[in-house]
Design a protein around this motif. Structure first.
Motif, PDB file in Angstrom:
ATOM      1  N   PHE A 191      54.692 -56.239 -25.028  1.00  0.00           N
ATOM      2  CA  PHE A 191      54.440 -55.032 -24.246  1.00  0.00           C
ATOM      3  C   PHE A 191      53.281 -54.190 -24.787  1.00  0.00           C
ATOM      4  CE2 PHE A 191      58.709 -56.094 -22.965  1.00  0.00           C
ATOM      5  CZ  PHE A 191      58.779 -55.707 -21.639  1.00  0.00           C
ATOM      6  N   VAL A 192      52.850 -54.451 -26.011  1.00  0.00           N
ATOM      7  CA  VAL A 192      51.875 -53.559 -26.644  1.00  0.00           C
ATOM      8  C   VAL A 192      50.541 -53.538 -25.901  1.00  0.00           C
ATOM      9  CG1 VAL A 192      50.955 -55.272 -28.270  1.00  0.00           C
ATOM     10  CG2 VAL A 192      50.911 -52.826 -28.850  1.00  0.00           C
ATOM     11  N   TYR A 193      50.138 -54.649 -25.307  1.00  0.00           N
ATOM     12  CA  TYR A 193      48.839 -54.713 -24.629  1.00  0.00           C
ATOM     13  C   TYR A 193      48.856 -53.872 -23.348  1.00  0.00           C
ATOM     14  CZ  TYR A 193      48.956 -58.646 -27.808  1.00  0.00           C
ATOM     15  OH  TYR A 193      49.103 -59.416 -28.934  1.00  0.00           O
ATOM     16  N   GLU A 194      49.940 -53.948 -22.631  1.00  0.00           N
ATOM     17  CA  GLU A 194      50.124 -53.115 -21.443  1.00  0.00           C
ATOM     18  C   GLU A 194      50.150 -51.637 -21.828  1.00  0.00           C
ATOM     19  OE1 GLU A 194      53.322 -53.344 -17.920  1.00  0.00           O
ATOM     20  OE2 GLU A 194      54.224 -52.984 -19.883  1.00  0.00           O
ATOM     21  N   ILE A 195      50.852 -51.315 -22.901  1.00  0.00           N
ATOM     22  CA  ILE A 195      50.978 -49.926 -23.334  1.00  0.00           C
ATOM     23  C   ILE A 195      49.636 -49.385 -23.822  1.00  0.00           C
ATOM     24  CG2 ILE A 195      52.031 -48.450 -25.095  1.00  0.00           C
ATOM     25  CD1 ILE A 195      54.570 -50.305 -24.720  1.00  0.00           C
ATOM     26  N   ASN A 196      48.869 -50.198 -24.527  1.00  0.00           N
ATOM     27  CA  ASN A 196      47.524 -49.762 -24.936  1.00  0.00           C
ATOM     28  C   ASN A 196      46.656 -49.447 -23.725  1.00  0.00           C
ATOM     29  OD1 ASN A 196      48.006 -49.928 -27.686  1.00  0.00           O
ATOM     30  ND2 ASN A 196      47.224 -52.015 -27.878  1.00  0.00           N
ATOM     31  N   HIS A 197      46.814 -50.245 -22.671  1.00  0.00           N
ATOM     32  CA  HIS A 197      46.060 -49.984 -21.432  1.00  0.00           C
ATOM     33  C   HIS A 197      46.487 -48.660 -20.811  1.00  0.00           C
ATOM     34  CE1 HIS A 197      44.056 -50.667 -17.608  1.00  0.00           C
ATOM     35  NE2 HIS A 197      45.199 -50.402 -17.001  1.00  0.00           N
ATOM     36  N   ILE A 198      47.778 -48.389 -20.788  1.00  0.00           N
ATOM     37  CA  ILE A 198      48.290 -47.120 -20.251  1.00  0.00           C
ATOM     38  C   ILE A 198      47.684 -45.947 -21.018  1.00  0.00           C
ATOM     39  CG2 ILE A 198      50.360 -45.690 -20.006  1.00  0.00           C
ATOM     40  CD1 ILE A 198      51.907 -48.400 -19.630  1.00  0.00           C
ATOM     41  N   HIS A 199      47.659 -46.072 -22.330  1.00  0.00           N
ATOM     42  CA  HIS A 199      47.119 -44.988 -23.160  1.00  0.00           C
ATOM     43  C   HIS A 199      45.635 -44.761 -22.885  1.00  0.00           C
ATOM     44  CE1 HIS A 199      50.539 -45.636 -26.316  1.00  0.00           C
ATOM     45  NE2 HIS A 199      50.966 -45.128 -25.184  1.00  0.00           N
ATOM     46  N   GLU A 200      44.899 -45.840 -22.665  1.00  0.00           N
ATOM     47  CA  GLU A 200      43.479 -45.717 -22.360  1.00  0.00           C
ATOM     48  C   GLU A 200      43.281 -45.030 -21.014  1.00  0.00           C
ATOM     49  OE1 GLU A 200      39.522 -45.676 -22.937  1.00  0.00           O
ATOM     50  OE2 GLU A 200      41.038 -46.265 -24.423  1.00  0.00           O
ATOM     51  N   CYS A 201      44.110 -45.372 -20.047  1.00  0.00           N
ATOM     52  CA  CYS A 201      44.035 -44.720 -18.726  1.00  0.00           C
ATOM     53  C   CYS A 201      44.310 -43.231 -18.836  1.00  0.00           C
ATOM     54  CB  CYS A 201      45.031 -45.361 -17.761  1.00  0.00           C
ATOM     55  SG  CYS A 201      44.607 -47.041 -17.231  1.00  0.00           S
ATOM     56  N   LEU A 202      45.324 -42.860 -19.604  1.00  0.00           N
ATOM     57  CA  LEU A 202      45.666 -41.452 -19.775  1.00  0.00           C
ATOM     58  C   LEU A 202      44.567 -40.707 -20.519  1.00  0.00           C
ATOM     59  CD1 LEU A 202      49.466 -41.758 -20.636  1.00  0.00           C
ATOM     60  CD2 LEU A 202      48.453 -41.013 -18.474  1.00  0.00           C
ATOM     61  N   LYS A 203      43.973 -41.377 -21.502  1.00  0.00           N
ATOM     62  CA  LYS A 203      42.865 -40.780 -22.242  1.00  0.00           C
ATOM     63  C   LYS A 203      41.708 -40.449 -21.318  1.00  0.00           C
ATOM     64  CE  LYS A 203      39.748 -41.784 -26.117  1.00  0.00           C
ATOM     65  NZ  LYS A 203      39.355 -42.828 -27.132  1.00  0.00           N
ATOM     66  N   GLN A 204      41.464 -41.317 -20.335  1.00  0.00           N
ATOM     67  CA  GLN A 204      40.381 -41.113 -19.373  1.00  0.00           C
ATOM     68  C   GLN A 204      40.809 -40.248 -18.192  1.00  0.00           C
ATOM     69  OE1 GLN A 204      38.381 -44.767 -18.214  1.00  0.00           O
ATOM     70  NE2 GLN A 204      38.820 -45.708 -20.196  1.00  0.00           N
ATOM     71  N   GLN A 205      42.047 -39.770 -18.217  1.00  0.00           N
ATOM     72  CA  GLN A 205      42.602 -38.903 -17.166  1.00  0.00           C
ATOM     73  C   GLN A 205      42.599 -39.596 -15.797  1.00  0.00           C
ATOM     74  OE1 GLN A 205      40.197 -35.271 -17.757  1.00  0.00           O
ATOM     75  NE2 GLN A 205      41.952 -34.396 -18.854  1.00  0.00           N
ATOM     76  N   LEU A 206      42.872 -40.900 -15.810  1.00  0.00           N
ATOM     77  CA  LEU A 206      42.975 -41.645 -14.556  1.00  0.00           C
ATOM     78  C   LEU A 206      44.356 -41.431 -13.945  1.00  0.00           C
ATOM     79  CD1 LEU A 206      41.381 -45.065 -15.646  1.00  0.00           C
ATOM     80  CD2 LEU A 206      40.255 -43.110 -14.550  1.00  0.00           C
ATOM     81  N   LEU A 207      44.433 -41.544 -12.632  1.00  0.00           N
ATOM     82  CA  LEU A 207      45.717 -41.433 -11.936  1.00  0.00           C
ATOM     83  C   LEU A 207      46.284 -42.800 -11.592  1.00  0.00           C
ATOM     84  CD1 LEU A 207      45.107 -38.409  -9.517  1.00  0.00           C
ATOM     85  CD2 LEU A 207      46.024 -38.413 -11.852  1.00  0.00           C
ATOM     86  N   THR A 208      45.430 -43.825 -11.626  1.00  0.00           N
ATOM     87  CA  THR A 208      45.880 -45.193 -11.374  1.00  0.00           C
ATOM     88  C   THR A 208      45.160 -46.136 -12.323  1.00  0.00           C
ATOM     89  OG1 THR A 208      44.195 -45.585  -9.675  1.00  0.00           O
ATOM     90  CG2 THR A 208      46.347 -44.765  -8.923  1.00  0.00           C
ATOM     91  N   SER A 209      45.731 -47.316 -12.503  1.00  0.00           N
ATOM     92  CA  SER A 209      45.132 -48.319 -13.378  1.00  0.00           C
ATOM     93  C   SER A 209      44.037 -49.083 -12.637  1.00  0.00           C
ATOM     94  CB  SER A 209      46.202 -49.312 -13.845  1.00  0.00           C
ATOM     95  OG  SER A 209      45.622 -50.488 -14.371  1.00  0.00           O
ATOM     96  N   PRO A 210      42.911 -49.386 -13.294  1.00  0.00           N
ATOM     97  CA  PRO A 210      41.884 -50.218 -12.666  1.00  0.00           C
ATOM     98  C   PRO A 210      42.247 -51.700 -12.676  1.00  0.00           C
ATOM     99  CG  PRO A 210      41.195 -49.585 -14.877  1.00  0.00           C
ATOM    100  CD  PRO A 210      42.475 -48.846 -14.605  1.00  0.00           C
ATOM    101  N   ILE A 211      43.339 -52.065 -13.363  1.00  0.00           N
ATOM    102  CA  ILE A 211      43.786 -53.463 -13.410  1.00  0.00           C
ATOM    103  C   ILE A 211      45.034 -53.652 -12.558  1.00  0.00           C
ATOM    104  CG2 ILE A 211      44.650 -55.307 -14.899  1.00  0.00           C
ATOM    105  CD1 ILE A 211      42.839 -54.212 -17.103  1.00  0.00           C
ATOM    106  N   MET A 212      46.108 -52.921 -12.870  1.00  0.00           N
ATOM    107  CA  MET A 212      47.296 -52.935 -12.014  1.00  0.00           C
ATOM    108  C   MET A 212      47.132 -51.838 -10.965  1.00  0.00           C
ATOM    109  SD  MET A 212      49.361 -55.295 -12.191  1.00  0.00           S
ATOM    110  CE  MET A 212      50.441 -54.506 -11.013  1.00  0.00           C
ATOM    111  N   THR A 213      46.242 -52.102 -10.021  1.00  0.00           N
ATOM    112  CA  THR A 213      45.866 -51.101  -9.025  1.00  0.00           C
ATOM    113  C   THR A 213      46.975 -50.892  -7.995  1.00  0.00           C
ATOM    114  OG1 THR A 213      44.897 -52.751  -7.554  1.00  0.00           O
ATOM    115  CG2 THR A 213      43.450 -51.807  -9.246  1.00  0.00           C
ATOM    116  N   PRO A 214      46.972 -49.751  -7.324  1.00  0.00           N
ATOM    117  CA  PRO A 214      47.914 -49.556  -6.220  1.00  0.00           C
ATOM    118  C   PRO A 214      47.795 -50.649  -5.163  1.00  0.00           C
ATOM    119  CG  PRO A 214      46.929 -47.467  -6.827  1.00  0.00           C
ATOM    120  CD  PRO A 214      46.194 -48.523  -7.614  1.00  0.00           C
ATOM    121  N   ALA A 215      46.574 -51.104  -4.901  1.00  0.00           N
ATOM    122  CA  ALA A 215      46.372 -52.132  -3.874  1.00  0.00           C
ATOM    123  C   ALA A 215      47.086 -53.425  -4.248  1.00  0.00           C
ATOM    124  CB  ALA A 215      44.879 -52.392  -3.680  1.00  0.00           C
TER     125      ALA A 215
END
Length: 322
Positions: free
Chosen positions: A276-300
């Protein structure tokens, strides 16, 4: 430090918590269950300082940044909606929701409340998956024409468990189909899908074993079998005209092997402590950039996967009514 609230004491919770701790950028601030006793027991087990005997208390805790939701599949919509209404960032275990209408409502609500929202899909962040994507893009095994994925989980649940209740999001397809669909979305950069499939239902009416096929870009056939009643060889195999790639336990794999038609082989190892650590690191990077959605696990991608699963269940229901 990003502070997590864990909504439920489901069996998957321990592995997600291990990923948060390994990330070194997050901490588990609190855990909630439907009873104080269960929450306290989990808090002691996972060394969590705060625990609550209701989900509402977790939502209202102002110290929590992100709420992780691994509750019963059929309750994901309700629990995610409640967390978003309390202005929390949210990670929802797969399957995100049972219908595409519910999924759209949640993404709309997250945007309205300026909250980050993502479906938890660990397999697309694994080093093994990233290596596989490179191998495909480099045409190492030639043109891929057929992919086969198998996953079997026999004996985990009795028929009175919610996993055998379709109304609660039980069934083999709800349980694991998104691994196949979202892995293909990631590996092949959002291909066009055509879907079909069949299932065998158990006495409760849920699909106990299913097989579905994805035709991708009218060129590649994907066959995915998921079983709750028989042990299968848990792996994904990608067949090309120069050889094939085998990924054991593709949803959490730590290695892969290439078998070339000329007899050569190649092995890749990607050991980890927590998948799970790789997914969680991605979440943290998204939050750091103040994103509302992931550019990888996109809403689409989440919306499409939800729609495809929903489509098959509707087909199977119609077949039953004929």
């Amino acid at each position: 430090m990003i502070r997590y609230g864990i909504l439920s004491t489901a069996s998957i919770v321990g592995r997600f918590i291990a990923g948060i701790k390994e990330s070194q950028a997050g901490e588990v601030y609190a855990i909630a269950s439907r009873t104080v006793a269960k929450a306290k027991e989990a808090a002691l087990q996972y060394d969590i300082k705060n625990y609550y005997g209701s989900y509402e208390e977790l939502y209202e805790d102002e110290n929590i940044d992100v709420i992780y939701i691994p509750t019963v599949n059929g309750l994901h919509y309700r629990d995610c909606q409640n967390a978003l209404l309390h202005h929390k960032h949210v990670i929802v275990e797969k399957p995100f929701t049972l219908t595409s209408i519910e999924a759209q409502k949640l993404f709309d609500l997250a945007k309205q409340n300026q909250c980050f929202l993502m479906e938890a899909q660990k397999c697309v962040f694994l080093p093994t998956t990233l290596q596989l994507k490179k191998l495909i893009e480099q045409n190492v095994i030639g043109d891929i024409r057929y992919i086969e994925l198998k996953a079997g989980f026999p004996g985990r649940f009795d028929y009175d468990h919610w996993m055998y209740d379709l109304s609660m999001g039980g069934g083999a397809l709800y349980g694991s189909a998104t691994y196949t669909i979202e892995l293909m979305q990631f590996l092949f950069d959002n291909p066009h899908f055509q879907i079909d499939g069949s299932c065998i239902k158990c006495p409760t009416g849920s699909d106990e074993i299913c097989n579905f096929q994805l035709k991708m870009n009218h060129q590649i056939l994907v066959s995915s079998t998921i079983a709750m009643n028989v042990p299968l060889k848990n792996e994904a195999v990608f067949y090309g005209d120069k050889g094939y790639i085998v990924i054991p336990n593709y949803w959490k794999s730590n290695h892969l092997d290439i078998y070339f038609h000329n007899g050569e082989t190649k092995h890749y190892d990607f050991p980890y402590q927590s998948e799970f650590v790789y997914e969680i690191n991605h979440i943290h990077e998204c939050l750091k950039q103040q994103l509302l959605t992931s550019p990888i696990m996109t809403p689409a991608r989440t919306m499409e996967a939800t729609h495809l699963v929903e489509t098959l269940y509707q087909k199977w229901q119609e077949d039953t009514n004929e």
